[in-house]
Scaffold this motif. Sequence first.
Motif, PDB file in Angstrom:
ATOM      1  N   THR A   1       0.831  -1.215   0.000  1.00 44.95           N
ATOM      2  CA  THR A   1       0.000   0.000   0.000  1.00 44.95           C
ATOM      3  C   THR A   1       0.865   1.266   0.000  1.00 44.95           C
ATOM      4  O   THR A   1       0.384   2.339   0.328  1.00 44.95           O
TER       5      THR A   1
ATOM      6  N   SER B   1       8.812  -6.292   0.428  1.00 47.06           N
ATOM      7  CA  SER B   1       7.578  -7.054   0.267  1.00 47.06           C
ATOM      8  C   SER B   1       7.213  -7.194  -1.220  1.00 47.06           C
ATOM      9  O   SER B   1       8.057  -7.611  -2.015  1.00 47.06           O
TER      10      SER B   1
ATOM     11  N   HIS C   1       6.194  -9.713   9.469  1.00 52.42           N
ATOM     12  CA  HIS C   1       6.487  -9.106   8.168  1.00 52.42           C
ATOM     13  C   HIS C   1       6.662  -7.582   8.244  1.00 52.42           C
ATOM     14  O   HIS C   1       7.598  -7.026   7.671  1.00 52.42           O
ATOM     15  N   ASP C   2       5.762  -6.897   8.962  1.00 53.61           N
ATOM     16  CA  ASP C   2       5.821  -5.427   9.024  1.00 53.61           C
ATOM     17  C   ASP C   2       7.067  -4.900   9.733  1.00 53.61           C
ATOM     18  O   ASP C   2       7.278  -3.679   9.761  1.00 53.61           O
TER      19      ASP C   2
HETATM   20  N1  LIG Z   1       1.945  -3.245   5.698  1.00 49.92           N
HETATM   21  C1  LIG Z   1       2.628  -2.865   4.526  1.00 49.92           C
HETATM   22  C2  LIG Z   1       3.454  -3.948   3.941  1.00 49.92           C
HETATM   23  C3  LIG Z   1       2.713  -5.119   3.423  1.00 49.92           C
HETATM   24  O1  LIG Z   1       3.594  -5.903   2.712  1.00 49.92           O
HETATM   25  C4  LIG Z   1       1.716  -2.222   3.528  1.00 49.92           C
HETATM   26  O2  LIG Z   1       0.569  -1.982   3.831  1.00 49.92           O
HETATM   27  O3  LIG Z   1       2.165  -1.891   2.447  1.00 49.92           O
END
Ligand SMILES: N[C@@H](CCO)C(=O)O
Length: 312
Positions: free
Chosen positions: A46, A124, A294-295
Amino acid sequence: MKTELNYINFLYQTHSKKEVTISLSYQLFGQDLFSAPIILINHALTGNSNVAGEKGWWKQLVGENQIIDTNTYTVLCFNIIGNGYDDFLIDEYEDFTCEDIANIFLKGLTILNIKSLYALIGGSLGGGIAWEMIAKNPTLTKVFIPIACDFKTHDWLHAQCLVQKFLLNQNDEPLQKARIHAMLCYRTPDSLNVRFQNRYNEEKQCLESEDWLVYHGNALHQRYHLEAYKLMNHLLMNINTDEKMIKKIEAQIHLISVDSDLFFPAYEIRMCYEMLKRERRDVFYHEIKSIHGHDAFLMEYKQLNTIIKNIL
Ligand SMILES: N[C@@H](CCO)C(=O)O
Ligand SMILES: CC(=O)SCCNC(=O)CCNC(=O)[C@H](O)C(C)(C)COP(=O)(O)OP(=O)(O)OC[C@H]1O[C@@H](n2cnc3c(N)ncnc32)[C@H](O)[C@@H]1OP(=O)(O)O
């Protein structure tokens, strides 16, 4: 620092054989093009091209006197077409694959007359697109830094994206509900349990963890388009870099994982490292230690900055 949106227009035929007029938008930060080493940053799910400056989503890493120092480098960031940041949305999102986005970014570089990069960095989904780019052009960059990603989508991630797709295609607050589910994949049980400790918000009559999830669902709803989220989810679901080609990459490769990442598990990234290491010497593995999952690549800046400082 230059932060205006620029556009490159061209015709493109997708892998699914659709002719589309592309208006690829991008931003430049730091030094003028061709006066300094160029770093291309591919944004995450995002995110967008606004990588640095007051509202930059990676301003803790990119900017004046930051680790990716705009006093030293030209930083370029494309918008994944259809992310909505430039007001362009794609309805028929399944026409596009990650490979198409990689082709479109490579075409953008060609039109800008950029023949090689100093570094290609992606987090990501942005890292997945970077893998697809460099597999198509193995001499594209001197240094390649994919962060919290892999060269392909594995089964568990694909399955979570499938749940996302189901949520996004129903009518009851699709984007909010999909984001709430996604937040649980971006984090870990420990991250939530340690942080919220079952605390109850009397005023809102719910657990604080629930309030936090609802907040993030609504926050994304306010800043992001449903069509864009469907497209990004579809792309994340379908990273599929040609394994034979990645062995041909000439760059120095630095794989960065998060030890608790549920989306792109560290052991998968270590397997990729071991596969590459059998073929070559200049490949390195770095691991962010975090309970957040991941974040962590958007949270553990002390570690991320130290890793990247030692690379660049
Ligand atoms: N939380 C992040 C990374 C997701 O890979 C986003 O909203 O882009
Ligand atoms: C590439 C990209 O990801 S694009 C942009 C960066 N990513 C995003 O913005 C995605 C959405 N944001 C996030 O996932 C997170 O905010 C992260 C990863 C950036 C940081 O995570 P955390 O450190 O856990 O922050 P957390 O989610 O608690 O708080 C973020 C903000 O939400 C607010 N917030 C969190 N929970 C609540 C709540 N229940 N009620 C009201 N506000 C809340 C915080 O006050 C904070 O606001 P601030 O940024 O103005 O200080």
